[in-house]
Design an enzyme around this catalytic site. Structure first.
Site, PDB file in Angstrom:
ATOM      1  N   ASN A   1       0.686  -1.320  -0.021  1.00 15.31           N
ATOM      2  CA  ASN A   1      -0.080  -0.062  -0.019  1.00 15.31           C
ATOM      3  C   ASN A   1       0.915   1.342  -0.002  1.00 15.31           C
ATOM      4  O   ASN A   1       1.571   1.385   0.904  1.00 15.31           O
ATOM      5  CB  ASN A   1      -1.010  -0.025   1.266  1.00 15.31           C
ATOM      6  CG  ASN A   1      -1.877   1.277   1.336  1.00 15.31           C
ATOM      7  OD1 ASN A   1      -1.423   2.175   0.954  1.00 15.31           O
ATOM      8  ND2 ASN A   1      -3.091   0.905   1.727  1.00 15.31           N
TER       9      ASN A   1
ATOM     10  N   HIS B   1       0.852   6.184   1.890  1.00 15.63           N
ATOM     11  CA  HIS B   1       1.689   7.081   2.686  1.00 15.63           C
ATOM     12  C   HIS B   1       2.937   7.710   1.915  1.00 15.63           C
ATOM     13  O   HIS B   1       3.469   8.824   2.518  1.00 15.63           O
ATOM     14  CB  HIS B   1       2.084   6.536   4.104  1.00 15.63           C
ATOM     15  CG  HIS B   1       0.926   6.379   4.800  1.00 15.63           C
ATOM     16  ND1 HIS B   1      -0.065   7.284   5.042  1.00 15.63           N
ATOM     17  CD2 HIS B   1       0.221   4.966   5.316  1.00 15.63           C
ATOM     18  CE1 HIS B   1      -1.142   6.735   5.730  1.00 15.63           C
ATOM     19  NE2 HIS B   1      -0.874   5.518   5.792  1.00 15.63           N
TER      20      HIS B   1
ATOM     21  N   HIS C   1      -5.525   3.727  -1.667  1.00 13.27           N
ATOM     22  CA  HIS C   1      -6.861   4.105  -0.975  1.00 13.27           C
ATOM     23  C   HIS C   1      -7.353   5.396  -1.478  1.00 13.27           C
ATOM     24  O   HIS C   1      -6.751   6.441  -1.082  1.00 13.27           O
ATOM     25  CB  HIS C   1      -6.981   3.763   0.298  1.00 13.27           C
ATOM     26  CG  HIS C   1      -8.227   4.213   1.120  1.00 13.27           C
ATOM     27  ND1 HIS C   1      -8.373   3.792   2.362  1.00 13.27           N
ATOM     28  CD2 HIS C   1      -9.450   4.566   0.736  1.00 13.27           C
ATOM     29  CE1 HIS C   1      -9.640   4.141   2.743  1.00 13.27           C
ATOM     30  NE2 HIS C   1     -10.162   4.438   1.829  1.00 13.27           N
TER      31      HIS C   1
ATOM     32  N   ARG D   1      -9.506   8.015  -0.860  1.00 20.85           N
ATOM     33  CA  ARG D   1     -10.605   8.691   0.189  1.00 20.85           C
ATOM     34  C   ARG D   1     -11.174   9.737  -0.386  1.00 20.85           C
ATOM     35  O   ARG D   1     -10.661  10.490  -1.094  1.00 20.85           O
ATOM     36  CB  ARG D   1      -9.811   9.064   1.653  1.00 20.85           C
ATOM     37  CG  ARG D   1      -8.951   7.771   1.993  1.00 20.85           C
ATOM     38  CD  ARG D   1      -8.249   8.239   3.365  1.00 20.85           C
ATOM     39  NE  ARG D   1      -9.228   8.328   4.472  1.00 20.85           N
ATOM     40  CZ  ARG D   1      -9.708   7.520   5.584  1.00 20.85           C
ATOM     41  NH1 ARG D   1      -9.006   6.359   5.688  1.00 20.85           N
ATOM     42  NH2 ARG D   1     -10.625   7.623   6.424  1.00 20.85           N
TER      43      ARG D   1
ATOM     44  N   ARG E   1      -6.928  12.714   1.236  1.00 23.30           N
ATOM     45  CA  ARG E   1      -5.727  13.169   2.194  1.00 23.30           C
ATOM     46  C   ARG E   1      -4.334  12.453   1.676  1.00 23.30           C
ATOM     47  O   ARG E   1      -3.427  13.119   1.932  1.00 23.30           O
ATOM     48  CB  ARG E   1      -6.215  12.672   3.695  1.00 23.30           C
ATOM     49  CG  ARG E   1      -6.045  10.949   3.986  1.00 23.30           C
ATOM     50  CD  ARG E   1      -6.302  10.879   5.221  1.00 23.30           C
ATOM     51  NE  ARG E   1      -7.476  11.359   5.787  1.00 23.30           N
ATOM     52  CZ  ARG E   1      -8.145  10.400   6.707  1.00 23.30           C
ATOM     53  NH1 ARG E   1      -7.427   9.627   7.467  1.00 23.30           N
ATOM     54  NH2 ARG E   1      -9.350  10.729   7.272  1.00 23.30           N
TER      55      ARG E   1
ATOM     56  N   GLU F   1      -8.547   0.437  -2.880  1.00 22.74           N
ATOM     57  CA  GLU F   1      -9.473   0.523  -1.618  1.00 22.74           C
ATOM     58  C   GLU F   1     -10.373   1.723  -1.809  1.00 22.74           C
ATOM     59  O   GLU F   1      -9.984   2.828  -2.089  1.00 22.74           O
ATOM     60  CB  GLU F   1      -8.591   0.693  -0.228  1.00 22.74           C
ATOM     61  CG  GLU F   1      -7.921  -0.602  -0.089  1.00 22.74           C
ATOM     62  CD  GLU F   1      -7.089  -0.262   1.379  1.00 22.74           C
ATOM     63  OE1 GLU F   1      -7.073   0.751   1.703  1.00 22.74           O
ATOM     64  OE2 GLU F   1      -6.025  -1.149   1.424  1.00 22.74           O
TER      65      GLU F   1
ATOM     66  N   THR G   1      -8.269   3.216   8.669  1.00 23.38           N
ATOM     67  CA  THR G   1      -9.469   2.307   8.297  1.00 23.38           C
ATOM     68  C   THR G   1      -9.767   1.549   9.791  1.00 23.38           C
ATOM     69  O   THR G   1      -8.960   0.685  10.080  1.00 23.38           O
ATOM     70  CB  THR G   1      -9.451   1.699   7.196  1.00 23.38           C
ATOM     71  OG1 THR G   1      -9.116   2.022   6.094  1.00 23.38           O
ATOM     72  CG2 THR G   1     -10.888   0.854   6.998  1.00 23.38           C
TER      73      THR G   1
ATOM     74  N   GLU H   1     -10.991  -9.530   2.905  1.00 25.09           N
ATOM     75  CA  GLU H   1      -9.673  -9.027   3.470  1.00 25.09           C
ATOM     76  C   GLU H   1     -10.156  -9.146   5.264  1.00 25.09           C
ATOM     77  O   GLU H   1     -11.055  -8.427   5.499  1.00 25.09           O
ATOM     78  CB  GLU H   1      -9.091  -8.094   3.166  1.00 25.09           C
ATOM     79  CG  GLU H   1      -7.860  -7.619   3.804  1.00 25.09           C
ATOM     80  CD  GLU H   1      -6.938  -6.468   2.906  1.00 25.09           C
ATOM     81  OE1 GLU H   1      -7.132  -6.542   1.849  1.00 25.09           O
ATOM     82  OE2 GLU H   1      -6.337  -5.705   3.785  1.00 25.09           O
TER      83      GLU H   1
ATOM     84  N   HIS I   1      -3.746  -4.852   7.812  1.00 20.27           N
ATOM     85  CA  HIS I   1      -3.861  -3.593   8.518  1.00 20.27           C
ATOM     86  C   HIS I   1      -2.986  -3.893   9.730  1.00 20.27           C
ATOM     87  O   HIS I   1      -2.968  -4.658  10.547  1.00 20.27           O
ATOM     88  CB  HIS I   1      -5.107  -3.552   9.413  1.00 20.27           C
ATOM     89  CG  HIS I   1      -5.587  -1.990   9.449  1.00 20.27           C
ATOM     90  ND1 HIS I   1      -5.189  -1.289  10.646  1.00 20.27           N
ATOM     91  CD2 HIS I   1      -6.018  -1.113   8.733  1.00 20.27           C
ATOM     92  CE1 HIS I   1      -5.325  -0.108  10.636  1.00 20.27           C
ATOM     93  NE2 HIS I   1      -5.791   0.051   9.278  1.00 20.27           N
TER      94      HIS I   1
HETATM   95  N1  PXP Z   1      -5.911  -3.233   3.981  1.00 21.07           N
HETATM   96  C1  PXP Z   1      -7.018  -2.375   4.202  1.00 21.07           C
HETATM   97  C2  PXP Z   1      -8.305  -2.649   3.569  1.00 21.07           C
HETATM   98  C3  PXP Z   1      -6.700  -0.893   4.448  1.00 21.07           C
HETATM   99  O1  PXP Z   1      -7.741  -0.105   4.722  1.00 21.07           O
HETATM  100  C4  PXP Z   1      -5.239  -0.484   4.888  1.00 21.07           C
HETATM  101  C5  PXP Z   1      -4.903   0.583   5.440  1.00 21.07           C
HETATM  102  O2  PXP Z   1      -5.303   1.684   4.218  1.00 21.07           O
HETATM  103  C6  PXP Z   1      -4.370  -1.616   4.705  1.00 21.07           C
HETATM  104  C7  PXP Z   1      -4.813  -2.756   4.338  1.00 21.07           C
HETATM  105  C8  PXP Z   1      -2.958  -1.596   5.263  1.00 21.07           C
HETATM  106  O3  PXP Z   1      -2.801  -1.140   6.417  1.00 21.07           O
HETATM  107  P1  PXP Z   1      -1.510  -0.577   7.066  1.00 21.07           P
HETATM  108  O4  PXP Z   1      -1.251   0.901   6.312  1.00 21.07           O
HETATM  109  O5  PXP Z   1      -1.721  -0.453   8.594  1.00 21.07           O
HETATM  110  O6  PXP Z   1      -0.236  -1.663   6.702  1.00 21.07           O
END
Ligand code: PXP
Length: 255
Positions: free
Chosen positions: A16, A19, A52, A54, A58, A79, A110, A160, A203
């Protein structure tokens, strides 16, 4: 006696890259570029790129959708909240996969899974329309059998499982609580798999918490973002992705 670890099928790592955009947006401008992060993650062994979009934009912004796609040949997992605006975006963008997540403006990330058991009638049309467009739909849910039953009833091909509670308890050194949450994840994964649903997890995972989750036999994909990006500040994105890939492979008896 030598203990032989069972060799499980390889699990995919979805990186992901949200960030990277968070850091870019802190100053405006174009640096660091999430599209470059997608390319580096691919070269380091990622199997998919997760983003993602949003409602408040952001981190990932609309323009990133195209630049990220142009920078990688990996499947893109979008996402998204179950809103008409995001559905229109997803149908226009046509990612390989879309993961429906709960989204509240005031949350930092999330928090908790989508309560599909309660929101069945609301969520089902989103699943149907995304599927009809050829997008592989995943539902981000708590590891609960009721949620999985609903996902199956809705025809979602993937769930998931939210690993946040397990990670929180492990971080707090609550070994009993973490073991209980891990058992819930294991039970939900086995249950969903037996019902014909593909199991993803994600997550909050880091190097300390990823192995027990990656060792769940039915898990086929892990989506990890925040920790990898934080670690990349110290060791570089290439090394952070490679190490996470290696942790997953070790857990599955592949390394
Ligand atoms: N899976 C989903 C559905 C999420 O919303 C997120 C956070 O955006 C993640 C995985 C990844 O989580 P993390 O950034 O805490 O590794």
């Amino acid at each position: 006696m030598t203990l032989v670890r069972a060799r499980l099928p390889r699990a995919r790592l979805g990186v992901n890259i949200d960030h990277v955009a968070t850091v870019r947006n802190a100053r405006g401008g174009v640096h660091p570029d999430p599209a470059k992060a997608a390319a580096v993650a691919q070269a380091a062994g990622a199997d998919g790129i997760t983003i993602h979009l949003r409602e408040d934009r952001r981190h990932i912004r609309d323009a990133d959708l195209q630049t990220v796609r142009a920078s990688t040949t990996l499947p893109i997992n979008l996402e998204m909240a179950a809103t008409q605006e995001m559905l229109a975006n997803a149908l226009a963008y046509k990612p390989s996969a879309a993961c429906l997540v709960p989204e509240r403006r005031e949350e930092r990330t999330t928090e908790g899974g989508l309560d599909v058991a309660r929101l069945h009638n609301y969520v089902e049309p989103f699943v149907r329309q995304l599927r009809e467009a050829g997008i592989r739909v995943s539902l981000f849910i708590e590891p609960s059998l009721v949620q999985i039953d609903t996902a199956v009833a809705m025809g979602a091909p993937v769930v998931e499982l939210h690993t946040g509670k397990y990670v929180e308890l492990a971080f707090a050194d609550d070994t009993v609580g973490a073991a209980r949450e891990l058992a819930r994840l294991q039970e939900a994964a086995a249950y969903g798999h037996a019902a014909g649903i593909e199991i993803h997890v994600g997550h909050g995972l880091n190097y300390d918490t990823v192995r027990p989750v990656a060792a769940i036999p039915e898990v086929r994909e892990l989506n990890i973002g925040h920790f990898i990006m934080g670690e990349a500040l110290f060791v570089g994105l290439d090394a952070a992705v490679k190490r996470m890939r290696q942790e997953i492979d070790i857990a599955r008896g592949q390394a």
